[in-house]
Design a protein around this motif. Sequence first.
Motif, PDB file in Angstrom:
ATOM      1  N   SER A  85      57.399  58.366  64.883  1.00 20.20           N
ATOM      2  CA  SER A  85      56.607  57.525  65.790  1.00 20.20           C
ATOM      3  C   SER A  85      57.359  56.210  65.995  1.00 20.20           C
ATOM      4  O   SER A  85      58.267  55.881  65.232  1.00 20.20           O
ATOM      5  CB  SER A  85      55.224  57.251  65.201  1.00 20.20           C
ATOM      6  OG  SER A  85      55.351  56.523  63.986  1.00 20.20           O
ATOM      7  N   GLN A 130      54.801  57.202  60.979  1.00 22.32           N
ATOM      8  CA  GLN A 130      54.538  58.640  60.942  1.00 22.32           C
ATOM      9  C   GLN A 130      55.784  59.422  61.318  1.00 22.32           C
ATOM     10  O   GLN A 130      56.612  58.952  62.105  1.00 22.32           O
ATOM     11  CB  GLN A 130      53.412  58.999  61.924  1.00 22.32           C
ATOM     12  CG  GLN A 130      52.044  58.458  61.513  1.00 22.32           C
ATOM     13  CD  GLN A 130      50.966  58.867  62.505  1.00 22.32           C
ATOM     14  OE1 GLN A 130      51.171  58.883  63.709  1.00 22.32           O
ATOM     15  NE2 GLN A 130      49.791  59.203  62.000  1.00 22.32           N
ATOM     16  N   VAL A 177      52.031  66.046  60.332  1.00 22.37           N
ATOM     17  CA  VAL A 177      52.284  64.613  60.538  1.00 22.37           C
ATOM     18  C   VAL A 177      52.295  63.975  59.156  1.00 22.37           C
ATOM     19  O   VAL A 177      51.279  63.939  58.456  1.00 22.37           O
ATOM     20  CB  VAL A 177      51.235  63.964  61.463  1.00 22.37           C
ATOM     21  CG1 VAL A 177      51.482  62.460  61.573  1.00 22.37           C
ATOM     22  CG2 VAL A 177      51.280  64.602  62.846  1.00 22.37           C
ATOM     23  N   PHE A 206      56.781  62.291  69.923  1.00 22.55           N
ATOM     24  CA  PHE A 206      55.763  61.244  70.041  1.00 22.55           C
ATOM     25  C   PHE A 206      55.895  60.570  71.405  1.00 22.55           C
ATOM     26  O   PHE A 206      57.013  60.376  71.906  1.00 22.55           O
ATOM     27  CB  PHE A 206      55.960  60.173  68.959  1.00 22.55           C
ATOM     28  CG  PHE A 206      55.307  60.493  67.642  1.00 22.55           C
ATOM     29  CD1 PHE A 206      53.950  60.248  67.439  1.00 22.55           C
ATOM     30  CD2 PHE A 206      56.046  61.017  66.589  1.00 22.55           C
ATOM     31  CE1 PHE A 206      53.342  60.528  66.220  1.00 22.55           C
ATOM     32  CE2 PHE A 206      55.457  61.297  65.365  1.00 22.55           C
ATOM     33  CZ  PHE A 206      54.099  61.052  65.185  1.00 22.55           C
ATOM     34  N   SER A 207      54.754  60.165  71.975  1.00 24.35           N
ATOM     35  CA  SER A 207      54.790  59.369  73.205  1.00 24.35           C
ATOM     36  C   SER A 207      55.349  57.987  72.870  1.00 24.35           C
ATOM     37  O   SER A 207      55.326  57.572  71.708  1.00 24.35           O
ATOM     38  CB  SER A 207      53.381  59.238  73.788  1.00 24.35           C
ATOM     39  OG  SER A 207      52.564  58.488  72.906  1.00 24.35           O
ATOM     40  N   GLY A 211      53.149  55.965  70.783  1.00 25.43           N
ATOM     41  CA  GLY A 211      52.832  56.535  69.476  1.00 25.43           C
ATOM     42  C   GLY A 211      51.403  57.051  69.380  1.00 25.43           C
ATOM     43  O   GLY A 211      51.000  57.601  68.357  1.00 25.43           O
ATOM     44  N   HIS A 212      50.630  56.907  70.472  1.00 28.39           N
ATOM     45  CA  HIS A 212      49.222  57.334  70.455  1.00 28.39           C
ATOM     46  C   HIS A 212      49.036  58.824  70.724  1.00 28.39           C
ATOM     47  O   HIS A 212      47.957  59.368  70.514  1.00 28.39           O
ATOM     48  CB  HIS A 212      48.400  56.535  71.473  1.00 28.39           C
ATOM     49  CG  HIS A 212      48.375  55.069  71.194  1.00 28.39           C
ATOM     50  ND1 HIS A 212      48.233  54.550  69.918  1.00 28.39           N
ATOM     51  CD2 HIS A 212      48.501  54.007  72.014  1.00 28.39           C
ATOM     52  CE1 HIS A 212      48.259  53.238  69.974  1.00 28.39           C
ATOM     53  NE2 HIS A 212      48.428  52.875  71.232  1.00 28.39           N
ATOM     54  N   LEU A 244      51.057  62.903  70.696  1.00 27.51           N
ATOM     55  CA  LEU A 244      52.119  63.719  70.128  1.00 27.51           C
ATOM     56  C   LEU A 244      52.151  65.029  70.915  1.00 27.51           C
ATOM     57  O   LEU A 244      51.119  65.685  71.046  1.00 27.51           O
ATOM     58  CB  LEU A 244      51.809  63.982  68.654  1.00 27.51           C
ATOM     59  CG  LEU A 244      52.785  64.804  67.832  1.00 27.51           C
ATOM     60  CD1 LEU A 244      54.150  64.123  67.746  1.00 27.51           C
ATOM     61  CD2 LEU A 244      52.235  65.016  66.418  1.00 27.51           C
ATOM     62  N   PRO A 271      47.437  61.945  67.108  1.00 24.68           N
ATOM     63  CA  PRO A 271      47.916  62.103  65.720  1.00 24.68           C
ATOM     64  C   PRO A 271      47.073  61.358  64.675  1.00 24.68           C
ATOM     65  O   PRO A 271      47.540  60.481  63.975  1.00 24.68           O
ATOM     66  CB  PRO A 271      49.344  61.553  65.791  1.00 24.68           C
ATOM     67  CG  PRO A 271      49.330  60.594  66.916  1.00 24.68           C
ATOM     68  CD  PRO A 271      48.291  61.050  67.888  1.00 24.68           C
ATOM     69  N   SER A 321      65.086  57.376  63.440  1.00 21.88           N
ATOM     70  CA  SER A 321      63.868  56.617  63.735  1.00 21.88           C
ATOM     71  C   SER A 321      64.171  55.683  64.902  1.00 21.88           C
ATOM     72  O   SER A 321      65.335  55.488  65.265  1.00 21.88           O
ATOM     73  CB  SER A 321      63.416  55.816  62.512  1.00 21.88           C
ATOM     74  OG  SER A 321      64.380  54.821  62.197  1.00 21.88           O
TER      75      SER A 321
END
Length: 359
Positions: free
Chosen positions: A28, A33, A45, A69-70, A73-74, A76, A90, A280
């Motif tokens: 994320s 996450q 997750v 992930f978008s 992060g809201h 997936l 998620p 990441s």
Amino acid sequence: MAAPCAEDPSLERHFKGHRDAVTCVDFSINTKQLASGSMDSCLMVWHMKPQSRAYRFTGHKDAVTCVNFSPSGHLLASGSRDKTVRIWVPNVKGESTAFRAHTATVRSVHFCSDGQSFVTASDDKTIKVWATHRQKFLFSLSQHINWVRCAKFSPDGRLIVSASDDKTVKLWDKSSRECVHSYCEHGGFVTYVDFHPSGTCIAAAGMDNTVKVWDVRTHRLLQHYQLHSAAVNGLSFHPSGNYLITASSDSTLKILDLMEGRLLYTLHGHQGPATTVAFSRTGEYFASGGSDEQVMVWKSNFDIVDHGEVMKVPRPPATLASSMGNLTVSILEQRLTLTEDKLKQCLENQQLIMQRATP
């Protein structure tokens, strides 16, 4: 104050919970996450905070092949052999919506940088673009003549790049829906492709054990690496744009210095093929997955001097005809016929020569 010196990457932790080969991993935006998909049909997750319980999402009826992930992060997204794409929230509830239009396995899913749309690639030989919030299929791109393994948006969202078992990488203009260029240099199926963070280059991995880097403006092949002894299954650019990490069926991960066109590290962690790898969003960590059912999280360390550079515009990699200061790829390829120890020795000697040459 002395500059912090780079260290070797280190295995930070590993997550166990999948019951079959891990196929995909993605962090994320805040690195809190980590999502992974598996041949066991589940999406996990994982929480980077110690002692936090993982979420197991069930809904796909067959192997999960891809996860993303978008940008916020809201959300997936996941794709599966069950021919569907699912968009999940998620959290502990793990609610999802299924998107149906593909007629075969969905191999790849990737959100546009604005989060408004996402692109998928499938064994039905098509690439499809979807509206995220309207939950609607928008259009197809169909010029590949075999399975499409991967499709990604460019950082600015104007281009799409795709990789296929027809041995080509294709570059598409999203607004005109035209194929701008086909890159045909791979000698086998092309398993994975992605844009350099600057948007000026693409890197593709192949079953012919190679990784190739092209300039999307001139369409020139910039770099060619033959480092692995088996198929390259995935790759990921460091957000600084200076490094590329690869995952291979030879069970290793390799970290390449794109500025110098050379191998930095070979990491042995997985038992059996390493199937997927992803940095990441800050580049501080990277995660890998394998057919050994393991998800591993590594601390990069080697890029410590670049953390301040991440917010600056990433530089494209060195070209094949790079200057004296950089090692040319042709020299690199000669070296790679040597053993890895000899290579290390060779690079150390090169550094000594460079130091002596510096007045």
